[in-house]
Design an enzyme around this catalytic site. Structure first.
Site, PDB file in Angstrom:
ATOM      1  N   GLY B  13       0.802  -1.164   0.000  1.00 60.84           N
ATOM      2  CA  GLY B  13       0.000   0.000   0.000  1.00 60.84           C
ATOM      3  C   GLY B  13       0.875   1.270   0.000  1.00 60.84           C
ATOM      4  CB  CYS B  14       1.487   4.270  -1.236  1.00 60.84           C
ATOM      5  SG  CYS B  14       2.942   3.423  -1.897  1.00 60.84           S
ATOM      6  CB  ALA B  15      -0.012   7.383   2.974  1.00 62.30           C
TER       7      ALA B  15
END
Lengths: 240, 364
Positions: B13-15
């Protein structure tokens, strides 16, 4: 009821405190803490602030009330219990849930009720007061999804590709679903009074919780969506 | 040896987060850094970065090249190359704060550059093309030298680490920007390395991205036919070049660019009114190789504005809100509440629906 301040604790520590509590909890100052109430079977949790993703994942009988908005994957794979959201919810609420209920007063994002299913005596229920995004009930295998479309922003009750891959359960949309395009393998038709009666106790409860006029909500026609057969994808992969 | 994209796969995932002031008010980097904290779990410490616009008001006439060098030789080779095409107005190390959580940094420098008129005339291109080509040349040809960003009055600050640490390392509280974008990385498929952290940049375009480009190789082949080279070995880079190609070179609007990258399904196009149907059909046919499939939420920064966009299936989350002249965008509402607890009009854009925010003319 004890009050837990979410500030300055991480997800795991906050959840530890909730689990260890001997009574119901109110969590204040929530700002994205994940997995709140995961797997919990015995308490009521009130939440002030913005709970993080996977709120009430694997919930097993506990009750969760959220004062404002919730993020993605509310009630992921929940088994039993209630999650009540007074604001909007993000994407994929009720992801793969197999029991219990999720009531969202506002709108829901994409993929509400994806992979929802029934299990033995359990049949999950999601009610969304506003509208929801595309892929509502994607791959739905069981349970009931109701969308009331009480949103005032003029946007359509549901986005594109609702009920794609649906092979069980029911979707009930308030109104005539004007402009909504359904896939070939499901049937969308005007709901009969029997169809609506099935969902009525849940809708009445929803109205009571959020202070809505139940007669007005139920006075509208509804559209029922069901898969064409119990196993419409039977021949697609293997004979079984 | 460091293995890169295609040589190793790290499944994971990532933000993303951003704030922009329509009035062009300069905001310190402190809050954008803090906004990444509630999304800590979306990163794994293998990359964090920020882009700030309006950060060099005193040097606004010059191209600000933020550079990574692996060693002194690559720095020397790069400076030799730069001197041939540019007047180096100022060269200095980018100030950093040494902290235990950020280690093994490359040499980190910035150069304020003025392209030489005579060399631009020789190359028979316009100034921005000249600068873009120089950046591309350095990335491709000068071993160990990487252009981190190269626009005017903007810059990218990135590193291997958690975003909140990266912000402290680069002392972002000391900069003022009218627009900040931020990224926390959780590498999918590729190892985390300094050049592979987001944002990716060419000229003033920067991209932060949460997702994974399924069509990467098709997009890369298409864009490399137009002189771009994907050298940073991670999928997001190709977004930056697609944006530069469509916006600067093909002069498409932002809306048109969004309709290329996240083109609607043919069934959806068929349901649109005639004029829009024709426009969408044209764009999908002409730029078919630039349709980006797979899950993504991106924020494209540029001089005076930004555009946020989800993939057409909306397989990644993105929330938008506002307050007064400011617009906030993030992977999670919690991040927005850190930026502005009283933000209003909180909403999630549809898949493929661009959110475009511009600073008022004359305010940046």
């Amino acid at each position: 009821m004890i009050i837990l301040n979410a500030r300055a604790t991480d997800n795991a520590a906050l959840n530890e405190r909730v689990r260890a509590a001997k009574e119901d909890c109110e969590i204040v100052g929530c700002i994205g803490e994940r997995f709140i109430g995961a797997g919990l079977s015995d308490k009521t949790i009130n939440i002030k602030g913005i709970p993080g993703n996977a709120l009430g994942a694997y919930l097993n009988g506990a009750k969760i009330f959220v004062d404002g908005n919730a993020q993605d994957a509310v009630g992921d794979t929940m088994n039993e219990g209630e999650i009540i959201v007074r604001g909007n919810a993000g994407d994929a609420p009720g992801y793969a849930m197999r029991g219990g209920k999720i009531y969202i007063k506002g709108n829901a994002g994409y993929r509400a009720g994806i992979h929802m299913k029934e299990y033995r005596g359990k049949s999950p229920v999601i009610i969304i007061g506003g509208r929801c995004g595309s892929f509502l009930g994607e791959y739905q295998a069981g349970g009931l999804i109701v969308v009331l479309g009480l949103n005032k922003d003029g946007k359509r009750i549901v986005g594109n590709f609702p009920c794609a891959g649906m092979h069980g359960g029911k979707v009930l949309l308030r109104g005539n679903a004007d402009g909504v395009v359904f896939p070939d393998k499901v049937t969308a038709r005007a709901a009969t009074s029997d169809d609506v009666d099935y969902a009525k106790p849940h809708i009445q409860e929803f109205c009571r919780i959020f202070g809505l006029d139940e007669r007005e909500v139920l006075s509208s026609p509804f559209t029922l969506v069901t898969p064409d057969s119990a196993n419409p994808y039977k021949r697609m992969y293997v004979e079984n | 040896m460091l293995l890169k994209e295609g040589q190793v796969r790290i499944p994971s995932g990532c933000a993303v987060s951003a704030v922009i002031s329509r009035e062009g008010e300069l905001m310190s980097g402190e809050k954008i850094v803090a906004s990444m904290v509630p999304m800590h779990e979306r990163s794994n410490g293998l990359g964090g970065g920020f882009a700030g616009y309006g950060i060099y008001p005193d040097m606004a006439d010059f191209y600000a090249f933020h550079m990574f060098f692996t060693d002194k030789e690559s720095k020397k080779a790069c400076e030799y190359f730069l001197k041939e095409g540019f007047e180096i107005v100022k060269a200095e190390p980018i100030p950093v704060r040494k902290i235990p959580s950020i280690t093994d940094e490359p040499l980190i420098f910035r150069y304020f550059l003025s392209p030489l008129r005579s060399r631009i005339a020789d190359a028979q291109v316009d100034e921005r093309e000249f600068v873009a080509r120089a950046a591309m040349y350095i990335n491709v040809r000068i071993s160990g030298a990487y252009v981190v960003s190269g626009g005017k009055n903007m810059g990218v600050f990135k590193a291997v680490g958690f975003p909140e640490d990266v912000g402290e390392f680069y002392r972002l509280d000391e900069y003022g920007a009218y627009c900040w974008t931020a990224h926390g990385r959780y590498p999918t498929n590729t190892p985390g390395w300094w050049g592979g952290a987001h944002p990716f940049s060419l000229l003033d375009y920067t991209v932060v991205h949460n997702g994974e480009i399924s069509s990467y190789d098709a997009n890369r082949r298409y864009i490399e036919a137009y002189g771009y080279k994907c050298t940073l070995q991670t999928d997001t880079e190709v977004f930056t070049y697609i944006a530069d190609y469509l916006l600067r070179r093909k002069r498409l609007t932002l809306e048109e660019t969004a309709s290329v990258i996240a083109a609607p399904f043919w069934t959806t196009i068929e349901s649109r009114p005639l004029e829009e149907r024709e426009r969408l059909t044209y764009l999908r046919n002409i730029f078919s190789g630039l349709l980006v499939t797979g899950p993504f939420s991106i924020i494209l920064g540029f001089d005076g504005g930004l555009m946020a966009l989800n993939d057409r299936l909306k397989l990644r989350s993105m929330v938008v809100a506002e307050k007064d002249d400011k617009v906030f965008i993030a992977s999670e509402e919690a991040a927005i509440r850190v930026l502005e607890p009283d933000a209003v009009n909180v909403r999630a854009p549809e898949g493929g629906e661009p959110v475009i925010v511009r600073v008022k003319e004359g305010k940046y």
